[in-house]
Enzyme design. Structure first.
Site, short mmCIF file in Angstrom:
data_model
loop_
_atom_site.label_atom_id
_atom_site.label_comp_id
_atom_site.label_asym_id
_atom_site.label_seq_id
_atom_site.Cartn_x
_atom_site.Cartn_y
_atom_site.Cartn_z
N ARG A 256 0.86 -1.19 0.00
CA ARG A 256 0.00 0.00 0.00
C ARG A 256 0.89 1.23 0.00
NH1 ARG A 256 0.33 1.82 5.29
NH2 ARG A 256 0.44 0.22 6.91
N HIS A 260 -2.08 3.43 6.52
CA HIS A 260 -2.98 2.32 6.83
C HIS A 260 -4.43 2.78 6.74
CE1 HIS A 260 -4.55 -1.27 8.75
NE2 HIS A 260 -5.15 -0.52 9.65
N TYR A 270 7.62 4.41 9.87
CA TYR A 270 8.03 3.00 9.94
C TYR A 270 8.43 2.41 8.59
CZ TYR A 270 3.03 2.49 8.74
OH TYR A 270 1.78 2.60 8.16
#
Length: 358
Positions: A256, A260, A270
């Site tokens: 992706r 999120h 991250y």
């Protein structure tokens, strides 16, 4: 090295990132029109996703989980289904629901928490997105078992991310599917992160597909950025299920590009730029576009036409969501919960009705 204790699963791939065919023997039997339709749906979904993110930032949509990068796994798998097959999605899998028949304006109402967003038309075979991680895995077995008991040649497919494979419902669902040989497909979109938790911190297995072994069902690993490969493995899994050969776990390797969800996640905390660039080179739209252009099946004019179509469709759908359905009241929500309201909710409804009538 592969061993009986740690079996490796080769990744099924048909198109290389540059659009060339690397496994011609695996090429699915699709017409030129079907190939063009796959591309149309992926381009449409990418533009819709961009617009939805913008609408969310404007405060015109509620909860939204971006999908850019995962179009091939979503579109390719749904395209391999029959319209009477049943989809049990997660909260990111709105595209599969819409391409399976859910009106786009209802998808927008769902994002806003409006009850009409969850009132699925009778001829659209989907459940509403599951928020509880992996719960749809056990529900899929129930739907598939119903098909088997009725003697219907239908398939139930559930979608989930890599993080769901760390949940108990995932294992329970596959175990029951194996025992009862139900016509089910467990479709894992492995986009490498369960929100911010990387895959290597979730599991010690080299692949997620091999987790099917313990359940006694078939496991397949596929390049989730290759729409033709995704279509092929899903079509095969569906045919096996219809023929009474049981369930399949599909692990689609994808990525992706966005956060999120739009609820405050920051992927730059991250994920590295190097990692993002590496996966950007595998973009499913670029890959399939190059393949179609080489066959003379896609052009810049075709692409621009779909872009404008998608922009207009989103504009029309959000306008319908704004104007066609009245704004939801608390009393509407209470009425939708029960056929006959219990006394305590009757009291609450009366209280809210008095406030809403002011």
């Amino acid at each position: 090295m592969a061993t009986k204790e740690r079996p490796e699963f080769d990744t099924v791939q048909i198109l290389a990132p540059d659009g060339t065919v690397v496994n011609p023997d695996l090429m699915p039997d699709l017409s030129d029109d079907q190939l063009r339709e796959l591309m149309r749906r992926m381009v449409f979904t990418r533009i819709w996703d961009q617009r939805a993110i913008s609408l969310n930032r404007q405060g015109r949509l509620g909860f939204y989980a971006p999908v850019a990068g995962q179009e091939a796994s979503m579109i390719g798998s749904e395209f391999a289904l029959n319209k009477d097959d049943f989809i049990l999605p997660s909260y990111r899998d709105i595209p599969q629901m819409v391409w399976h028949g859910l009106p786009l304006y209802q998808a927008f109402l769902y994002s806003r928490g409006h009850i009409h967003g969850g009132q699925i038309p009778e001829d659209v075979h989907v459940l509403m997105p599951q928020i509880i991680i992996a719960a749809q895995c056990t529900q899929t077995v129930g739907v598939a078992m119903a098909f088997k008991l009725r003697g219907e040649k239908r398939v139930a497919i559930c979608y989930f991310g890599d993080g769901a494979t760390s949940q108990g419902d995932f294992y329970e669902g596959m175990n029951f599917a194996g025992v009862y040989r139900v016509p089910a497909i467990f479709f894992c979109q492995n986009n490498r992160y369960a929100i911010s938790v990387p895959l290597h911190k979730q599991t010690a297995t080299p692949t997620l597909a091999q987790k099917a072994v313990a359940a006694g069902i078939r496991g397949v690993r596929v390049d989730g950025m290759d729409v033709l490969a995704v279509y092929r493995v899903t079509k095969e899994a569906a045919e096996r299920a219809r023929n009474g050969e049981g369930a399949t776990l599909i692990e689609a390797l994808t990525y992706r590009y966005g956060p999120h969800t739009m609820a405050g996640d920051d992927p730059t905390r991250y994920r590295t730029n190097e990692e993002f660039s590496e996966w950007e080179q595998k973009d499913p739209l670029i890959r399939f576009r190059r393949f179609l252009e080489a066959k003379g099946l896609w052009s810049e004019e075709d692409e621009n036409r779909v872009i404008e179509e998608a922009k207009q469709a989103v504009a029309d759908a959000i306008k319908k969501a704004d104007e066609w359905m009245p704004k939801q009241k608390v009393t509407d929500l209470i009425d939708a919960m029960y056929e006959t309201l219990p006394p305590h909710l009757e009291e609450q409804k009366a209280e809210f009705a008095a406030r809403e009538g002011r």
